[in-house]
Scaffold this active site. Sequence first.
Site, PDB file in Angstrom:
ATOM      1  N   ARG A 172      40.509  36.459  33.007  1.00  0.00           N
ATOM      2  CA  ARG A 172      39.990  35.101  32.894  1.00  0.00           C
ATOM      3  C   ARG A 172      39.101  34.754  34.078  1.00  0.00           C
ATOM      4  O   ARG A 172      38.066  34.119  33.933  1.00  0.00           O
ATOM      5  CB  ARG A 172      41.144  34.077  32.889  1.00  0.00           C
ATOM      6  CG  ARG A 172      41.835  33.911  31.578  1.00  0.00           C
ATOM      7  CD  ARG A 172      43.326  33.745  31.781  1.00  0.00           C
ATOM      8  NE  ARG A 172      43.890  35.069  31.923  1.00  0.00           N
ATOM      9  CZ  ARG A 172      44.463  35.722  30.917  1.00  0.00           C
ATOM     10  NH1 ARG A 172      44.629  35.131  29.780  1.00  0.00           N
ATOM     11  NH2 ARG A 172      44.898  36.953  31.074  1.00  0.00           N
ATOM     12  N   LYS A 195      43.343  37.728  44.896  1.00  0.00           N
ATOM     13  CA  LYS A 195      42.611  38.622  43.988  1.00  0.00           C
ATOM     14  C   LYS A 195      41.895  37.831  42.888  1.00  0.00           C
ATOM     15  O   LYS A 195      40.879  38.270  42.360  1.00  0.00           O
ATOM     16  CB  LYS A 195      43.527  39.723  43.434  1.00  0.00           C
ATOM     17  CG  LYS A 195      44.690  39.266  42.554  1.00  0.00           C
ATOM     18  CD  LYS A 195      44.349  39.176  41.099  1.00  0.00           C
ATOM     19  CE  LYS A 195      45.415  38.444  40.314  1.00  0.00           C
ATOM     20  NZ  LYS A 195      45.057  38.186  38.938  1.00  0.00           N
ATOM     21  N   GLU A 239      42.803  30.642  37.415  1.00  0.00           N
ATOM     22  CA  GLU A 239      43.509  30.170  38.624  1.00  0.00           C
ATOM     23  C   GLU A 239      42.622  30.221  39.870  1.00  0.00           C
ATOM     24  O   GLU A 239      42.770  29.422  40.779  1.00  0.00           O
ATOM     25  CB  GLU A 239      44.741  31.052  38.889  1.00  0.00           C
ATOM     26  CG  GLU A 239      45.958  30.757  38.051  1.00  0.00           C
ATOM     27  CD  GLU A 239      46.711  29.527  38.536  1.00  0.00           C
ATOM     28  OE1 GLU A 239      46.173  28.723  39.308  1.00  0.00           O
ATOM     29  OE2 GLU A 239      47.860  29.364  38.089  1.00  0.00           O
ATOM     30  N   TYR A 261      48.303  31.125  21.527  1.00  0.00           N
ATOM     31  CA  TYR A 261      48.120  32.241  22.465  1.00  0.00           C
ATOM     32  C   TYR A 261      48.857  33.461  21.924  1.00  0.00           C
ATOM     33  O   TYR A 261      50.005  33.358  21.501  1.00  0.00           O
ATOM     34  CB  TYR A 261      48.694  31.893  23.853  1.00  0.00           C
ATOM     35  CG  TYR A 261      48.086  30.653  24.470  1.00  0.00           C
ATOM     36  CD1 TYR A 261      46.978  30.737  25.306  1.00  0.00           C
ATOM     37  CD2 TYR A 261      48.618  29.396  24.204  1.00  0.00           C
ATOM     38  CE1 TYR A 261      46.417  29.589  25.869  1.00  0.00           C
ATOM     39  CE2 TYR A 261      48.067  28.247  24.757  1.00  0.00           C
ATOM     40  CZ  TYR A 261      46.967  28.348  25.593  1.00  0.00           C
ATOM     41  OH  TYR A 261      46.420  27.226  26.136  1.00  0.00           O
ATOM     42  N   ILE A 304      42.842  29.195  31.472  1.00  0.00           N
ATOM     43  CA  ILE A 304      42.706  28.693  32.839  1.00  0.00           C
ATOM     44  C   ILE A 304      42.391  29.837  33.808  1.00  0.00           C
ATOM     45  O   ILE A 304      43.069  30.858  33.806  1.00  0.00           O
ATOM     46  CB  ILE A 304      44.027  28.005  33.286  1.00  0.00           C
ATOM     47  CG1 ILE A 304      44.425  26.870  32.320  1.00  0.00           C
ATOM     48  CG2 ILE A 304      43.944  27.510  34.728  1.00  0.00           C
ATOM     49  CD1 ILE A 304      43.514  25.666  32.286  1.00  0.00           C
ATOM     50  N   SER A 323      49.399  32.243  27.521  1.00  0.00           N
ATOM     51  CA  SER A 323      49.482  33.654  27.159  1.00  0.00           C
ATOM     52  C   SER A 323      50.519  34.409  27.994  1.00  0.00           C
ATOM     53  O   SER A 323      51.230  35.270  27.462  1.00  0.00           O
ATOM     54  CB  SER A 323      48.114  34.338  27.236  1.00  0.00           C
ATOM     55  OG  SER A 323      47.327  33.793  28.232  1.00  0.00           O
ATOM     56  N   ALA A 335      48.529  39.796  29.868  1.00  0.00           N
ATOM     57  CA  ALA A 335      49.340  39.390  28.713  1.00  0.00           C
ATOM     58  C   ALA A 335      48.866  40.094  27.440  1.00  0.00           C
ATOM     59  O   ALA A 335      49.691  40.529  26.619  1.00  0.00           O
ATOM     60  CB  ALA A 335      49.233  37.875  28.549  1.00  0.00           C
TER      61      ALA A 335
HETATM   62  N1  LIG Z   1      47.508  35.748  31.293  1.00  0.00           N
HETATM   63  C1  LIG Z   1      47.884  36.789  32.043  1.00  0.00           C
HETATM   64  O1  LIG Z   1      47.652  37.961  31.694  1.00  0.00           O
HETATM   65  C2  LIG Z   1      48.578  36.550  33.326  1.00  0.00           C
HETATM   66  C3  LIG Z   1      48.701  35.286  33.839  1.00  0.00           C
HETATM   67  N2  LIG Z   1      49.358  35.117  35.030  1.00  0.00           N
HETATM   68  C4  LIG Z   1      49.532  33.792  35.580  1.00  0.00           C
HETATM   69  O2  LIG Z   1      50.310  33.005  34.681  1.00  0.00           O
HETATM   70  C5  LIG Z   1      50.018  31.622  34.887  1.00  0.00           C
HETATM   71  C6  LIG Z   1      49.795  30.973  33.531  1.00  0.00           C
HETATM   72  O3  LIG Z   1      48.572  31.480  33.024  1.00  0.00           O
HETATM   73  P1  LIG Z   1      48.274  31.825  31.508  1.00  0.00           P
HETATM   74  O4  LIG Z   1      49.500  31.869  30.703  1.00  0.00           O
HETATM   75  O5  LIG Z   1      47.399  33.020  31.530  1.00  0.00           O
HETATM   76  O6  LIG Z   1      47.413  30.571  31.105  1.00  0.00           O
HETATM   77  P2  LIG Z   1      46.657  30.306  29.751  1.00  0.00           P
HETATM   78  O7  LIG Z   1      45.258  29.987  30.121  1.00  0.00           O
HETATM   79  O8  LIG Z   1      46.917  31.375  28.758  1.00  0.00           O
HETATM   80  O9  LIG Z   1      47.411  28.996  29.228  1.00  0.00           O
HETATM   81  C7  LIG Z   1      47.276  27.802  29.930  1.00  0.00           C
HETATM   82  C8  LIG Z   1      48.563  27.034  29.834  1.00  0.00           C
HETATM   83  O10 LIG Z   1      48.432  25.885  30.658  1.00  0.00           O
HETATM   84  C9  LIG Z   1      48.688  24.717  29.884  1.00  0.00           C
HETATM   85  N3  LIG Z   1      47.866  23.601  30.341  1.00  0.00           N
HETATM   86  C10 LIG Z   1      46.533  23.476  30.282  1.00  0.00           C
HETATM   87  N4  LIG Z   1      46.140  22.295  30.789  1.00  0.00           N
HETATM   88  C11 LIG Z   1      47.290  21.661  31.170  1.00  0.00           C
HETATM   89  C12 LIG Z   1      47.566  20.398  31.759  1.00  0.00           C
HETATM   90  N5  LIG Z   1      46.583  19.548  32.079  1.00  0.00           N
HETATM   91  N6  LIG Z   1      48.847  20.102  32.011  1.00  0.00           N
HETATM   92  C13 LIG Z   1      49.856  20.948  31.713  1.00  0.00           C
HETATM   93  N7  LIG Z   1      49.647  22.168  31.141  1.00  0.00           N
HETATM   94  C14 LIG Z   1      48.381  22.506  30.878  1.00  0.00           C
HETATM   95  C15 LIG Z   1      48.308  25.113  28.468  1.00  0.00           C
HETATM   96  O11 LIG Z   1      48.938  24.247  27.561  1.00  0.00           O
HETATM   97  P3  LIG Z   1      48.189  23.847  26.190  1.00  0.00           P
HETATM   98  O12 LIG Z   1      48.103  25.116  25.402  1.00  0.00           O
HETATM   99  O13 LIG Z   1      49.085  22.827  25.633  1.00  0.00           O
HETATM  100  O14 LIG Z   1      46.834  23.328  26.592  1.00  0.00           O
HETATM  101  C16 LIG Z   1      48.861  26.530  28.428  1.00  0.00           C
HETATM  102  O15 LIG Z   1      50.246  26.519  28.230  1.00  0.00           O
HETATM  103  C17 LIG Z   1      48.796  31.573  35.825  1.00  0.00           C
HETATM  104  O16 LIG Z   1      49.219  31.316  37.123  1.00  0.00           O
HETATM  105  C18 LIG Z   1      48.236  33.002  35.752  1.00  0.00           C
HETATM  106  O17 LIG Z   1      47.586  33.389  36.947  1.00  0.00           O
HETATM  107  C19 LIG Z   1      49.895  36.159  35.712  1.00  0.00           C
HETATM  108  C20 LIG Z   1      49.810  37.429  35.230  1.00  0.00           C
HETATM  109  C21 LIG Z   1      49.148  37.720  33.995  1.00  0.00           C
HETATM  110  O1  LIG Z   2      46.798  38.104  37.155  1.00  0.00           O
HETATM  111  C1  LIG Z   2      46.400  38.512  36.118  1.00  0.00           C
HETATM  112  C2  LIG Z   2      46.635  39.911  35.711  1.00  0.00           C
HETATM  113  O2  LIG Z   2      47.464  40.609  36.635  1.00  0.00           O
HETATM  114  C3  LIG Z   2      45.651  37.563  35.223  1.00  0.00           C
HETATM  115  O3  LIG Z   2      44.500  37.023  35.843  1.00  0.00           O
HETATM  116  P1  LIG Z   2      43.108  37.384  35.196  1.00  0.00           P
HETATM  117  O4  LIG Z   2      43.168  36.972  33.770  1.00  0.00           O
HETATM  118  O5  LIG Z   2      42.001  36.724  35.917  1.00  0.00           O
HETATM  119  O6  LIG Z   2      42.980  38.878  35.339  1.00  0.00           O
END
Ligand SMILES: NC(=O)C1=CN([C@@H]2O[C@H](COP(=O)(O)OP(=O)(O)OC[C@H]3O[C@@H](n4cnc5c(N)ncnc54)[C@H](OP(=O)(O)O)[C@@H]3O)[C@@H](O)[C@H]2O)C=CC1
Ligand SMILES: O=C(CO)COP(=O)(O)O
Length: 335
Positions: A262, A198, A288, A55, A286, A16, A147
């Site tokens: 999440r 956080k 984190e 996503y 996921i 996402s 996101a």
């Molecule tokens: N979502 C948000 O609002 C925000 C997220 N972040 C950070 O961004 C980063 C990415 O998170 P986010 O996009 O939310 O994650 P999502 O949970 O939305 O997506 C997970 C991603 O990880 C991939 N994945 C899952 N399992 C594996 C594996 N075993 N090997 C390789 N890839 C894998 C998935 O691929 P597939 O779909 O193929 O399973 C997918 O691309 C994190 O560090 C998060 O903290 C930071 C700010 C905001």
């Molecule tokens: O870092 C993020 C938003 O700033 C995403 O993590 P969370 O989905 O747990 O809020």
Amino acid sequence: MSLLNTTKIAVIGGGSWATALIKILCEQHNVQVRWWLRNQHDIAHIRKFHHNPSYLSDVVLSPKKVRVFEKTTEAVKGADYIILAVPAAFVQESLQHLSARHLQGARVVSAIKGMIPDRNILVTDWVSQEYGIKMEDTCVIAGPCHAEEVALEKQSYLTIASTACPAAEDFAGLMTCRYVSAHALDDLYGVEYAAVMKNIVALACGITHGLGYGDNFQAVLVSNAMQEIGNLVTAMDPRQRNMSASAYLGDLLVTAYSQFSRNRLFGNMIGRGYSVKAAQLEMKMIAEGYYATKSIHELNKLHQVNLPIVGAVYSILYEDQHPAAIMEQLKKVLK
Ligand SMILES: NC(=O)C1=CN([C@@H]2O[C@H](COP(=O)(O)OP(=O)(O)OC[C@H]3O[C@@H](n4cnc5c(N)ncnc54)[C@H](OP(=O)(O)O)[C@@H]3O)[C@@H](O)[C@H]2O)C=CC1
Ligand SMILES: O=C(CO)COP(=O)(O)O
């Protein structure tokens, strides 16, 4: 930068956050996105329909600006910036086919709010050690920003942190659009550690909510957490910083209180009695904070900072301790 003043940006990750960041990049002129994601079905779908089916599927990904690649080696070719947007636990696996040669000449931007498991180091440190990228050529994307709200074009703010502001300022320009305001900050480590911490706090908020604790308790938990985050950040990189800025406090608040978090959702399931495995299976996305809890716990063996909230979450997630009993103990040390 590249020929014809087009900035080439490789994005690694298909979740996402990667999708939301690409949406922001599509708002810019003269930008070409080179996107790698692992899922072949998603790649085929994006090429045909210009949406990510898995996503934020409502987001339109302009075919004029976005090209999708099966191989990371192809995606990073000629890139001015490489954005890492996979969860930290999968970053090594995702970049396994890249060597220092592939990354030469690019700035690396981590959108990841996590640490490299087992090595317990920040993503920017890992990139620098593994690929020889100078620290001043790395940045992180931080700030309270989900996101899902970017997808809805709700006004959002980002902080681009780096050891050197010019790199961060350039990239902040690429992250600014009608509904996103981005600014640069020269506190790479402070921002990166705070973002990791956080997520652990959001797990604690979710766990206590799942156990039936109310808003009064959560306000105290979050206030104490801010102190805990400040203590850890100071131990890792002592300097003056304004911890009430949105990259630190704002990010904690959005994660601790938002319906989109999440980490909070994952914690909530644990508080309601799910096992870690069951919560991971049910959630699909996921959290984190699960991995970060272990990394910070291990890292802190060296630093010995007082981290009662991290300790409580660690006991629940990794020592199979009962959430209610652990939160009873934590309750006694909060003020
Ligand atoms: N979502 C948000 O609002 C925000 C997220 N972040 C950070 O961004 C980063 C990415 O998170 P986010 O996009 O939310 O994650 P999502 O949970 O939305 O997506 C997970 C991603 O990880 C991939 N994945 C899952 N399992 C594996 C594996 N075993 N090997 C390789 N890839 C894998 C998935 O691929 P597939 O779909 O193929 O399973 C997918 O691309 C994190 O560090 C998060 O903290 C930071 C700010 C905001
Ligand atoms: O870092 C993020 C938003 O700033 C995403 O993590 P969370 O989905 O747990 O809020």
